[in-house]
Design an enzyme around this catalytic site. Structure first.
Site, PDB file in Angstrom:
ATOM      1  N   ASP A   1     -13.844 -98.147 -35.586  1.00 20.47           N
ATOM      2  CA  ASP A   1     -12.393 -97.737 -35.310  1.00 20.47           C
ATOM      3  C   ASP A   1     -11.695 -97.425 -36.620  1.00 20.47           C
ATOM      4  O   ASP A   1     -12.186 -97.756 -37.766  1.00 20.47           O
ATOM      5  CB  ASP A   1     -11.666 -98.776 -34.508  1.00 20.47           C
ATOM      6  CG  ASP A   1     -10.944 -98.115 -33.574  1.00 20.47           C
ATOM      7  OD1 ASP A   1     -10.327 -96.877 -33.847  1.00 20.47           O
ATOM      8  OD2 ASP A   1     -10.310 -98.662 -32.621  1.00 20.47           O
TER       9      ASP A   1
ATOM     10  N   HIS B   1     -14.312 -96.279 -29.083  1.00 18.32           N
ATOM     11  CA  HIS B   1     -13.768 -95.907 -27.971  1.00 18.32           C
ATOM     12  C   HIS B   1     -13.389 -94.380 -27.863  1.00 18.32           C
ATOM     13  O   HIS B   1     -13.168 -93.647 -28.894  1.00 18.32           O
ATOM     14  CB  HIS B   1     -12.375 -96.589 -27.735  1.00 18.32           C
ATOM     15  CG  HIS B   1     -11.400 -96.282 -28.731  1.00 18.32           C
ATOM     16  ND1 HIS B   1     -10.457 -95.273 -28.418  1.00 18.32           N
ATOM     17  CD2 HIS B   1     -10.876 -96.769 -29.971  1.00 18.32           C
ATOM     18  CE1 HIS B   1      -9.312 -95.241 -29.597  1.00 18.32           C
ATOM     19  NE2 HIS B   1      -9.615 -96.323 -30.405  1.00 18.32           N
TER      20      HIS B   1
ATOM     21  N   GLU C   1      -9.651 -97.936 -24.358  1.00 23.91           N
ATOM     22  CA  GLU C   1      -9.220 -98.857 -25.478  1.00 23.91           C
ATOM     23  C   GLU C   1      -7.613 -98.789 -25.662  1.00 23.91           C
ATOM     24  O   GLU C   1      -7.053-100.036 -25.969  1.00 23.91           O
ATOM     25  CB  GLU C   1      -9.886 -98.327 -26.618  1.00 23.91           C
ATOM     26  CG  GLU C   1      -9.913 -99.731 -27.623  1.00 23.91           C
ATOM     27  CD  GLU C   1      -8.564 -99.222 -28.881  1.00 23.91           C
ATOM     28  OE1 GLU C   1      -8.415-100.323 -29.546  1.00 23.91           O
ATOM     29  OE2 GLU C   1      -7.850 -98.364 -28.639  1.00 23.91           O
ATOM     30  N   GLU C   2      -7.161 -97.819 -25.518  1.00 24.34           N
ATOM     31  CA  GLU C   2      -5.701 -97.607 -26.213  1.00 24.34           C
ATOM     32  C   GLU C   2      -4.580 -98.278 -25.149  1.00 24.34           C
ATOM     33  O   GLU C   2      -3.561 -98.322 -25.282  1.00 24.34           O
ATOM     34  CB  GLU C   2      -5.437 -96.134 -26.282  1.00 24.34           C
ATOM     35  CG  GLU C   2      -6.125 -95.352 -27.351  1.00 24.34           C
ATOM     36  CD  GLU C   2      -5.680 -95.847 -28.596  1.00 24.34           C
ATOM     37  OE1 GLU C   2      -4.970 -96.663 -28.969  1.00 24.34           O
ATOM     38  OE2 GLU C   2      -6.393 -95.097 -29.621  1.00 24.34           O
TER      39      GLU C   2
HETATM   40 ZN   LIG Z   1      -8.753 -96.812 -32.053  1.00 25.09          ZN
END
Ligand SMILES: [Zn+2]
Length: 336
Positions: free
Chosen positions: A222, A67, A199-200
């Site tokens: 990640d 991400h 993504e967050e």
């Molecule tokens: Zn992450």
């Protein structure tokens, strides 16, 4: 032979602004880097960057996701003294944020602090950003409602092998995905390297990309926590400098045995150490990819990282380079 190290790709990425929903500069940086090397490069409606290395007939389509977005503070108002009031854009550890330098997308700098007259620990609603303004009008002339500040870019080398920076999550993963595309020869599988958006705030970019791209296998790149700092709880077995972490389980994924075992085999082929990871809090894009359409066998290759979601996310560069070697071996495997 690799033409560059993962570190070479990582360093410039660490200072590119890109909170959730505003990943354009990161996508531009990566597409400029990768377009000459990829068979296809495009963006989609959510701001995902999709890069493709074609495989051979009969190979699998592997969706590899990292991400682009990082956590931030979204301006919701300014008070009459000129302090910008903020909400979180992604998960912010409030106690860690006090005294940190931040930067808005237009370059305005500020520092985060909390109200002092509260009882107990400060919460998000108690935080403010001091941008040097002395009135609400002055503040809102510099920072508009909805503007997002991120921890100001600062990279510190800790000892010989370790680097601390605010955006390691997940520019370290982006660097791995980009390095793979720069270095991997055409192999049996089609490699779809997704630099995902948002993504967050819940894996929104990966969710739509996995639906559209119809992968056979999903893999997230990640960061993951470590259990090797004083007093850390809950205890986990992952340590910095002990090699890549292969995910078994986290909050939104039970890794597919197909992917988990292939990662272990790839580590052995590449001759790198590895650690098995059970993360009790937090998830990755892999949790969204596995739920696309009728389901996609998915897993994650994790970069051991201390102080995640703080301004000092710390990795060991030996782990990162070993993640690259493991990833290249994984991508070149036959999954029949
Ligand atoms: Zn992450």
């Amino acid at each position: 032979m690799p033409t560059c190290t993962v570190r070479d790709v990582l360093i410039p990425l660490l200072s590119v602004y890109g909170p959730a929903g505003q990943e354009q500069a990161v996508a531009r940086h990566l597409s400029d880097l990768l377009r000459p090397h990829a068979d296809e490069t495009r963006t989609d409606a959510l701001g995902n960057l999709i890069t493709i290395r074609r495989g051979k007939p009969g190979g699998k389509r592997i969706l590899i996701s990292a991400h682009m977005d990082h956590i931030g503070f979204i301006a919701i108002d300014a008070d009459k003294q000129g302090f910008v009031r903020v909400a979180n854009a992604g998960y912010i550890f409030v106690p860690h944020s006090q005294g940190q330098h931040v930067m808005f997308g237009n370059g305005v700098r500020g520092v985060v602090y909390a109200e002092q007259d509260i009882t107990g620990n400060p919460e998000m609603q108690h935080l403010f950003v001091d941008i040097g303004a002395q009135s609400r009008d002055e503040a809102l002339a510099k920072v508009a409602i909805g503007d997002v500040a991120v921890y100001a870019p600062l990279v510190s080398a800790l000892g010989e092998h370790r680097l601390a920076a605010p955006a390691m999550d997940d520019r370290a993963g982006c660097a791995l995905g980009a390095w793979l595309l720069l270095n991997a020869p055409q192999g049996p599988n089609e490699l779809v390297v997704l630099f995902s958006a948002q993504e967050e705030v819940g894996g929104r970019g990966a969710k739509v990309a996995a639906f559209a791209l119809e992968p056979d296998i999903g893999l997230a790149l990640d960061v993951t926590d470590t259990g090797d700092t004083p007093g850390v709880k809950p205890k986990m077995a992952v340590e910095l400098g002990k090699g890549p972490a292969i995910k078994v389980r986290d909050s939104n994924l039970i890794a597919s045995p197909l992917v988990r075992d292939a990662l272990v085999a790839a580590a052995k082929e590449a001759g790198v150490p590895y650690q098995m990871e059970v993360l009790t809090i937090g998830g990755t894009d892999a949790g969204l990819i596995q739920l696309a359409r009728g389901g996609v066998p998915s897993g994650a290759l994790s970069i051991p990282t201390r102080y995640i979601h703080s301004a000092a996310e710390t990795i060991d560069m030996r782990d990162l380079e070993q993640c690259g070697a493991l990833l290249a071996a994984f991508a070149a495997r036959s999954f029949d």
